[in-house]
Design an enzyme around this catalytic site. Sequence first.
Site, PDB file in Angstrom:
ATOM      1  N   CYS A  95     -12.538  -9.149  -3.259  1.00 60.59           N
ATOM      2  CA  CYS A  95     -13.821  -8.653  -2.735  1.00 60.59           C
ATOM      3  C   CYS A  95     -13.781  -7.127  -2.751  1.00 60.59           C
ATOM      4  O   CYS A  95     -14.426  -6.471  -1.921  1.00 60.59           O
ATOM      5  CB  CYS A  95     -14.061  -9.161  -1.316  1.00 60.59           C
ATOM      6  SG  CYS A  95     -14.353 -10.922  -1.253  1.00 60.59           S
ATOM      7  N   GLY A 126     -20.198  -8.914  -0.620  1.00 62.81           N
ATOM      8  CA  GLY A 126     -19.301  -8.467   0.451  1.00 62.81           C
ATOM      9  C   GLY A 126     -20.003  -7.708   1.560  1.00 62.81           C
ATOM     10  O   GLY A 126     -19.717  -7.890   2.742  1.00 62.81           O
ATOM     11  N   ALA A 127     -20.939  -6.838   1.199  1.00 62.07           N
ATOM     12  CA  ALA A 127     -21.585  -5.994   2.210  1.00 62.07           C
ATOM     13  C   ALA A 127     -22.924  -6.568   2.645  1.00 62.07           C
ATOM     14  O   ALA A 127     -23.639  -5.935   3.421  1.00 62.07           O
ATOM     15  CB  ALA A 127     -21.796  -4.601   1.633  1.00 62.07           C
ATOM     16  N   ARG A 134     -13.106  -4.558  -6.038  1.00 61.25           N
ATOM     17  CA  ARG A 134     -13.798  -4.038  -7.201  1.00 61.25           C
ATOM     18  C   ARG A 134     -13.486  -4.861  -8.439  1.00 61.25           C
ATOM     19  O   ARG A 134     -12.340  -5.285  -8.637  1.00 61.25           O
ATOM     20  CB  ARG A 134     -13.383  -2.581  -7.480  1.00 61.25           C
ATOM     21  CG  ARG A 134     -14.181  -1.569  -6.693  1.00 61.25           C
ATOM     22  CD  ARG A 134     -15.656  -1.592  -7.125  1.00 61.25           C
ATOM     23  NE  ARG A 134     -16.523  -0.787  -6.283  1.00 61.25           N
ATOM     24  CZ  ARG A 134     -17.201  -1.238  -5.202  1.00 61.25           C
ATOM     25  NH1 ARG A 134     -17.091  -2.479  -4.818  1.00 61.25           N
ATOM     26  NH2 ARG A 134     -18.007  -0.437  -4.543  1.00 61.25           N
ATOM     27  N   GLU A 175     -21.124  -6.091 -13.980  1.00 58.03           N
ATOM     28  CA  GLU A 175     -22.079  -6.741 -13.068  1.00 58.03           C
ATOM     29  C   GLU A 175     -23.494  -6.407 -13.502  1.00 58.03           C
ATOM     30  O   GLU A 175     -23.753  -5.248 -13.855  1.00 58.03           O
ATOM     31  CB  GLU A 175     -21.835  -6.267 -11.629  1.00 58.03           C
ATOM     32  CG  GLU A 175     -20.501  -6.760 -11.092  1.00 58.03           C
ATOM     33  CD  GLU A 175     -20.211  -6.313  -9.657  1.00 58.03           C
ATOM     34  OE1 GLU A 175     -21.143  -5.843  -8.979  1.00 58.03           O
ATOM     35  OE2 GLU A 175     -19.060  -6.441  -9.236  1.00 58.03           O
ATOM     36  N   HIS A 202     -21.424 -10.257  -5.682  1.00 56.67           N
ATOM     37  CA  HIS A 202     -21.181  -8.988  -4.969  1.00 56.67           C
ATOM     38  C   HIS A 202     -21.898  -8.993  -3.606  1.00 56.67           C
ATOM     39  O   HIS A 202     -22.771  -8.159  -3.339  1.00 56.67           O
ATOM     40  CB  HIS A 202     -21.620  -7.793  -5.815  1.00 56.67           C
ATOM     41  CG  HIS A 202     -20.912  -6.515  -5.435  1.00 56.67           C
ATOM     42  ND1 HIS A 202     -20.564  -5.551  -6.339  1.00 56.67           N
ATOM     43  CD2 HIS A 202     -20.483  -6.043  -4.227  1.00 56.67           C
ATOM     44  CE1 HIS A 202     -19.968  -4.546  -5.709  1.00 56.67           C
ATOM     45  NE2 HIS A 202     -19.905  -4.827  -4.432  1.00 56.67           N
ATOM     46  N   ASP A 244       0.874  -1.173   0.000  1.00 57.67           N
ATOM     47  CA  ASP A 244       0.000   0.000   0.000  1.00 57.67           C
ATOM     48  C   ASP A 244       0.909   1.221   0.000  1.00 57.67           C
ATOM     49  O   ASP A 244       1.532   1.543   1.013  1.00 57.67           O
ATOM     50  CB  ASP A 244      -0.900  -0.004   1.253  1.00 57.67           C
ATOM     51  CG  ASP A 244      -1.976   1.077   1.202  1.00 57.67           C
ATOM     52  OD1 ASP A 244      -1.686   2.169   0.671  1.00 57.67           O
ATOM     53  OD2 ASP A 244      -3.092   0.837   1.687  1.00 57.67           O
TER      54      ASP A 244
HETATM   55  N1  LIG Z   1     -17.456  -6.447  -2.149  1.00 59.25           N
HETATM   56  C1  LIG Z   1     -18.121  -5.537  -1.484  1.00 59.25           C
HETATM   57  O1  LIG Z   1     -19.339  -5.639  -1.321  1.00 59.25           O
HETATM   58  C2  LIG Z   1     -17.409  -4.397  -0.892  1.00 59.25           C
HETATM   59  C3  LIG Z   1     -16.314  -3.849  -1.521  1.00 59.25           C
HETATM   60  N2  LIG Z   1     -15.665  -2.781  -0.979  1.00 59.25           N
HETATM   61  C4  LIG Z   1     -14.495  -2.282  -1.680  1.00 59.25           C
HETATM   62  O2  LIG Z   1     -13.327  -2.638  -0.943  1.00 59.25           O
HETATM   63  C5  LIG Z   1     -12.274  -1.738  -1.245  1.00 59.25           C
HETATM   64  C6  LIG Z   1     -11.541  -1.319   0.019  1.00 59.25           C
HETATM   65  O3  LIG Z   1     -12.416  -0.627   0.884  1.00 59.25           O
HETATM   66  P1  LIG Z   1     -11.890   0.055   2.246  1.00 59.25           P
HETATM   67  O4  LIG Z   1     -10.891  -0.802   2.902  1.00 59.25           O
HETATM   68  O5  LIG Z   1     -13.096   0.469   2.991  1.00 59.25           O
HETATM   69  O6  LIG Z   1     -11.178   1.335   1.655  1.00 59.25           O
HETATM   70  P2  LIG Z   1      -9.995   2.193   2.305  1.00 59.25           P
HETATM   71  O7  LIG Z   1     -10.013   3.490   1.601  1.00 59.25           O
HETATM   72  O8  LIG Z   1     -10.094   2.166   3.781  1.00 59.25           O
HETATM   73  O9  LIG Z   1      -8.687   1.386   1.871  1.00 59.25           O
HETATM   74  C7  LIG Z   1      -8.193   1.357   0.573  1.00 59.25           C
HETATM   75  C8  LIG Z   1      -6.695   1.260   0.663  1.00 59.25           C
HETATM   76  O10 LIG Z   1      -6.188   1.098  -0.654  1.00 59.25           O
HETATM   77  C9  LIG Z   1      -4.969   1.817  -0.714  1.00 59.25           C
HETATM   78  N3  LIG Z   1      -4.633   2.059  -2.109  1.00 59.25           N
HETATM   79  C10 LIG Z   1      -5.120   3.007  -2.942  1.00 59.25           C
HETATM   80  N4  LIG Z   1      -4.541   2.895  -4.148  1.00 59.25           N
HETATM   81  C11 LIG Z   1      -3.672   1.858  -4.068  1.00 59.25           C
HETATM   82  C12 LIG Z   1      -2.776   1.261  -4.991  1.00 59.25           C
HETATM   83  N5  LIG Z   1      -2.654   1.721  -6.237  1.00 59.25           N
HETATM   84  N6  LIG Z   1      -2.055   0.209  -4.578  1.00 59.25           N
HETATM   85  C13 LIG Z   1      -2.174  -0.262  -3.307  1.00 59.25           C
HETATM   86  N7  LIG Z   1      -2.978   0.281  -2.378  1.00 59.25           N
HETATM   87  C14 LIG Z   1      -3.734   1.327  -2.767  1.00 59.25           C
HETATM   88  C15 LIG Z   1      -5.232   3.056   0.083  1.00 59.25           C
HETATM   89  O11 LIG Z   1      -4.032   3.641   0.525  1.00 59.25           O
HETATM   90  C16 LIG Z   1      -6.049   2.520   1.244  1.00 59.25           C
HETATM   91  O12 LIG Z   1      -5.234   2.215   2.342  1.00 59.25           O
HETATM   92  C17 LIG Z   1     -12.925  -0.597  -2.011  1.00 59.25           C
HETATM   93  O13 LIG Z   1     -12.716  -0.811  -3.385  1.00 59.25           O
HETATM   94  C18 LIG Z   1     -14.416  -0.769  -1.736  1.00 59.25           C
HETATM   95  O14 LIG Z   1     -15.212  -0.236  -2.737  1.00 59.25           O
HETATM   96  C19 LIG Z   1     -16.061  -2.222   0.198  1.00 59.25           C
HETATM   97  C20 LIG Z   1     -17.142  -2.719   0.869  1.00 59.25           C
HETATM   98  C21 LIG Z   1     -17.937  -3.827   0.352  1.00 59.25           C
HETATM   99  O1  LIG Z   2     -24.083  -2.107  -1.831  1.00 56.66           O
HETATM  100  C1  LIG Z   2     -23.478  -3.175  -1.857  1.00 56.66           C
HETATM  101  O2  LIG Z   2     -23.967  -4.228  -1.492  1.00 56.66           O
HETATM  102  C2  LIG Z   2     -22.043  -3.185  -2.341  1.00 56.66           C
HETATM  103  C3  LIG Z   2     -21.110  -2.651  -1.324  1.00 56.66           C
HETATM  104  C4  LIG Z   2     -19.856  -2.206  -1.926  1.00 56.66           C
HETATM  105  O3  LIG Z   2     -19.361  -2.709  -2.890  1.00 56.66           O
HETATM  106  C5  LIG Z   2     -19.201  -1.033  -1.322  1.00 56.66           C
HETATM  107  O4  LIG Z   2     -19.655  -0.591  -0.271  1.00 56.66           O
HETATM  108  O5  LIG Z   2     -18.222  -0.545  -1.910  1.00 56.66           O
END
Ligand SMILES: NC(=O)C1=CN([C@@H]2O[C@H](COP(=O)(O)OP(=O)(O)OC[C@H]3O[C@@H](n4cnc5c(N)ncnc54)[C@H](O)[C@@H]3O)[C@@H](O)[C@H]2O)C=CC1
Ligand SMILES: O=C(O)CCC(=O)C(=O)O
Length: 526
Positions: free
Chosen positions: A228, A280-281, A230, A259, A278, A169
């Site tokens: 999990c 995760g949440a 994007r 998607e 999808h 990171d």
């Molecule tokens: N599958 C799902 O339903 C869900 C998916 N997500 C996704 O999970 C991901 C992470 O979410 P959070 O941890 O809450 O975000 P966050 O913002 O807390 O963490 C993201 C991290 O990625 C780092 N980062 C940014 N660009 C980077 C790069 N080029 N190389 C390496 N690290 C890099 C940042 O420094 C940060 O520490 C997001 O894409 C979010 O949309 C979040 C919630 C649910």
């Molecule tokens: O709304 C959802 O279920 C997807 C959550 C998610 O991908 C996010 O919070 O980034």
Amino acid sequence: MSKVLVSDPIDQAGIDILSQVATVDVKTGLKPDRLKEIIGEYDALMIRSGTRVTQEIIEAGTQLKIIGRAGVGVDNVDVPTATRRGIVVVNSPEGNTIAAAEHALAMMLALSRHIPDANASVKRGAWDRNSFIGAEVYKKTLGIVGLGKIGSHVAAVAKAMGMKLLAYDPFISTERAEQIGCQLVDLDLLFQQADYITLHIPKTPETTHLINAVTLAKMKPNARIINCARGGIIEETALAAAVKAGKIAGAALDVFESEPLGESDLRSLGKEMILTPHLGASTTEAQVNVAIDVAEQIRDVLLGLPARSAVNIPGLGPDVLEELKPYMQLAETLGNLVGQLAGGRVELLNVRLQGELATNKSQPLVVASLKGLLYQALRERVNYVNASIEAKERGIRVIETRDASARDYAGSLHLEATGTLGTHSVTGALLGDKEIHLTDVDGFPINVPPSKYMLFTLHRDMPGIIGKLGSLLGSFNVNIASMQVGRKIVRGDAVMALSIDDPLPDGILAEITKVPGIRDAFTVTL
Ligand SMILES: NC(=O)C1=CN([C@@H]2O[C@H](COP(=O)(O)OP(=O)(O)OC[C@H]3O[C@@H](n4cnc5c(N)ncnc54)[C@H](O)[C@@H]3O)[C@@H](O)[C@H]2O)C=CC1
Ligand SMILES: O=C(O)CCC(=O)C(=O)O
């Protein structure tokens, strides 16, 4: 009453909050054309990941004040267009952190122990124990890409399972990574050494197709990838080919380039590929958290209050906002005043935060100064969301300086605007019960509260000038509410600040500058 459209399934707890201040329409599964047709009626839009809020939709949303994303990623919202149009975009940065982290961990274990396929085989009536020999995660190396909120929670749990943790990171420090129990390494080393690679990064131009044929070739044959985060961070055809050819051991994906997932090579793979839609949440707890978090912000914005997790305005905690609110008003007033004094087209705004305002959390005061500066040109169309962008598009350069040593007032703000007609400056502070006072105009010390209509003169400090100006204003039936002169030396240059009860009639400024000793005169409406 305001109207809110909820276009994805949202927990009832959120709907209940919105209903306190608005009429709420829940219409899920709308086709983009239908959404475009109806969005014009709504003040707010609340979504999850199912609705794409494109430029077209935002432009059709002529009443929209806020778009709320019940989740983290706002990549389904055209944030730059929303910003340009002054629409606040809010999300729930933490409401689903645990849910997403647990899903990634569940995917890692399910992939290691072939749980989905073993389950399906038993349900088909089989009792096949030989096809599902798994691998342990204990003492294996987990490579975490993105050590933010979700990545950090994954790290904590994986550590407890006895895994060795590597992380990549570029935006976090070695010390922070060590605190979480991770060794910060470069991406190549992570790819080469990890037995499991889990992605927790946003999708950006830098992270798009981060996992591709070239990077997959660097991984161990027993490597397993979990995404999990994007869709689009992994090049899906390259991943399917690598798994099929046994170049890596498998993958578990919750998110996809497109998607819902359509026709895809990923679907044809066996137990070495796990796919979830999808999810995760998708826990009860997370859905309640994000619905409440975002609905509260929509409610607040509709009531004219600030949002706590806006992605397109400087983020501020409620305490800081409360503390800064009177200073934001000061900044707006000074911006509006200096813009009118400068007249013409302003090219440069110098914002100097003085005394106790010279702290990092005062950044929003720069935005508030710009909002004030642009008010005469844009009126209600300028707000905290679009002020910086509007200023940039008008070619207004902003210089921000901080002077903690300035001690005249506890905290004061100095704005200097340079434009096509010259340079003017104003300074202001909050006195007594947070009352705004102008404390300096063009370098001359004064102490007056601003009023709706004001007149400023630059003149020579000499006998009779105040009387002549008073008579002239009287002859135009202009009533003076208060008047103060600021000067640096006796009989030198001076500034006169007058509060007047009504706007100055047309033509009177020219008459004022004919008074001997008066060099210039400006009238402003605040
Ligand atoms: N599958 C799902 O339903 C869900 C998916 N997500 C996704 O999970 C991901 C992470 O979410 P959070 O941890 O809450 O975000 P966050 O913002 O807390 O963490 C993201 C991290 O990625 C780092 N980062 C940014 N660009 C980077 C790069 N080029 N190389 C390496 N690290 C890099 C940042 O420094 C940060 O520490 C997001 O894409 C979010 O949309 C979040 C919630 C649910
Ligand atoms: O709304 C959802 O279920 C997807 C959550 C998610 O991908 C996010 O919070 O980034």
